[in-house]
Design a protein around this motif. Sequence first.
Motif, short mmCIF file in Angstrom:
data_model
loop_
_atom_site.label_atom_id
_atom_site.label_comp_id
_atom_site.label_asym_id
_atom_site.label_seq_id
_atom_site.Cartn_x
_atom_site.Cartn_y
_atom_site.Cartn_z
N MET A 6 0.86 -1.18 0.00
CA MET A 6 0.00 0.00 0.00
C MET A 6 0.90 1.23 0.00
O MET A 6 1.63 1.46 0.96
N TYR A 7 0.88 1.99 -1.09
CA TYR A 7 1.77 3.13 -1.20
C TYR A 7 0.98 4.43 -1.27
O TYR A 7 -0.12 4.48 -1.81
N GLY A 8 1.55 5.49 -0.69
CA GLY A 8 0.84 6.76 -0.59
C GLY A 8 1.22 7.74 -1.68
O GLY A 8 2.39 7.85 -2.05
N VAL A 9 0.22 8.45 -2.19
CA VAL A 9 0.45 9.52 -3.16
C VAL A 9 -0.31 10.76 -2.69
O VAL A 9 -1.37 10.64 -2.07
N PRO A 10 0.23 11.95 -2.93
CA PRO A 10 1.43 12.21 -3.73
C PRO A 10 2.71 12.12 -2.90
O PRO A 10 2.74 12.49 -1.73
N SER A 11 3.75 11.61 -3.53
CA SER A 11 5.13 11.67 -3.02
C SER A 11 5.32 11.11 -1.63
O SER A 11 6.02 11.69 -0.80
N GLY A 12 4.70 9.95 -1.35
CA GLY A 12 4.88 9.33 -0.05
C GLY A 12 6.27 8.74 0.12
O GLY A 12 6.97 8.43 -0.85
N CYS A 13 6.68 8.54 1.39
CA CYS A 13 7.96 7.90 1.65
C CYS A 13 7.93 6.44 1.24
O CYS A 13 8.98 5.78 1.17
N SER A 14 6.75 5.91 0.93
CA SER A 14 6.61 4.54 0.44
C SER A 14 7.28 4.35 -0.91
O SER A 14 7.47 3.20 -1.37
N PHE A 15 7.65 5.45 -1.56
CA PHE A 15 8.40 5.39 -2.82
C PHE A 15 9.60 4.48 -2.68
O PHE A 15 9.91 3.67 -3.56
N GLY A 16 10.31 4.60 -1.56
CA GLY A 16 11.50 3.78 -1.34
C GLY A 16 11.20 2.30 -1.30
O GLY A 16 12.01 1.47 -1.74
N SER A 17 10.03 1.93 -0.78
CA SER A 17 9.65 0.52 -0.72
C SER A 17 9.32 -0.02 -2.10
O SER A 17 9.56 -1.20 -2.39
N ILE A 18 8.76 0.83 -2.98
CA ILE A 18 8.53 0.40 -4.37
C ILE A 18 9.87 0.12 -5.04
O ILE A 18 10.04 -0.91 -5.71
N VAL A 19 10.82 1.02 -4.88
CA VAL A 19 12.15 0.82 -5.46
C VAL A 19 12.78 -0.46 -4.92
O VAL A 19 13.35 -1.26 -5.67
N ALA A 20 12.66 -0.68 -3.62
CA ALA A 20 13.24 -1.86 -3.00
C ALA A 20 12.62 -3.14 -3.56
O ALA A 20 13.32 -4.13 -3.82
N LEU A 21 11.31 -3.15 -3.74
CA LEU A 21 10.64 -4.32 -4.31
C LEU A 21 11.11 -4.59 -5.73
O LEU A 21 11.31 -5.76 -6.12
N GLU A 22 11.31 -3.54 -6.51
CA GLU A 22 11.82 -3.71 -7.86
C GLU A 22 13.23 -4.30 -7.84
O GLU A 22 13.55 -5.22 -8.61
N TRP A 23 14.07 -3.79 -6.98
CA TRP A 23 15.44 -4.30 -6.88
C TRP A 23 15.45 -5.76 -6.40
O TRP A 23 16.27 -6.55 -6.84
N LEU A 24 14.53 -6.10 -5.52
CA LEU A 24 14.48 -7.46 -4.99
C LEU A 24 14.08 -8.46 -6.07
O LEU A 24 14.62 -9.57 -6.14
#
Length: 235
Positions: A6-24
Amino acid sequence: MIQTLMYGVPSGCSFGSIVALEWLGEPYRLCRIEMPAVVTSDAYRTINPLGETPTLVTAKGERINESMAILNHLGARGIDKGLSFPQGTSGFDRLNQMLAFLNTSFFAAFGPLWHALEHGAVGSEKDVLRAYGAAQVTKAHTNLNALLGSKEWLLGEQRTLADAYFIGIARWTKYHDVVDRRDYPGLQRLFEKLEADPAVQFAHAIERGEKAAGTGGFRGEMSLDDFLRQQALAA
């Protein structure tokens, strides 16, 4: 069941978790949570009683709140990719020190500025909040630039989950014109390198509501209503 963030918009700190999931690279889905309307709703509070993002619902249905907890959960499965380190090692300690700094100092420094912006502060109240926020953000940038030094990434020669968390917060300067990142050459270099990363570009596209194809394990988005219906059927 596929893990869902569950990610927040606009510009939530959850952005980093999306990036992390992509890298994983593991399969995952995303669920867009508008702030402040949806994140404070009764429906979302059945997922996260605090009414905050991010929340990760694991493949087992467990719910993990707070960016640091989510990143460490993902990191335990990303050790072979260099995203984290085994618990008990010096690398793990250094990662958690950096994540703690990003959370308690770098993230928190923007708090007064967000309050002034989101709550419509005016006059002397706005001036005080912006002055205090500017001082905190400047201090945080100075300290983080010193911690980074000449290293390629925040922890050294390889990117880690700390870099994913950093990029989600660092972009907040576009809302609050209180520092010029170019005054911090190391941070500017790291910011530009991360902005060119495919996972970061993917996360930006997701936040903008664009159709985006990740390079990791992205399996699509679902609405909060659909997620709650799926949870009810699985119960």
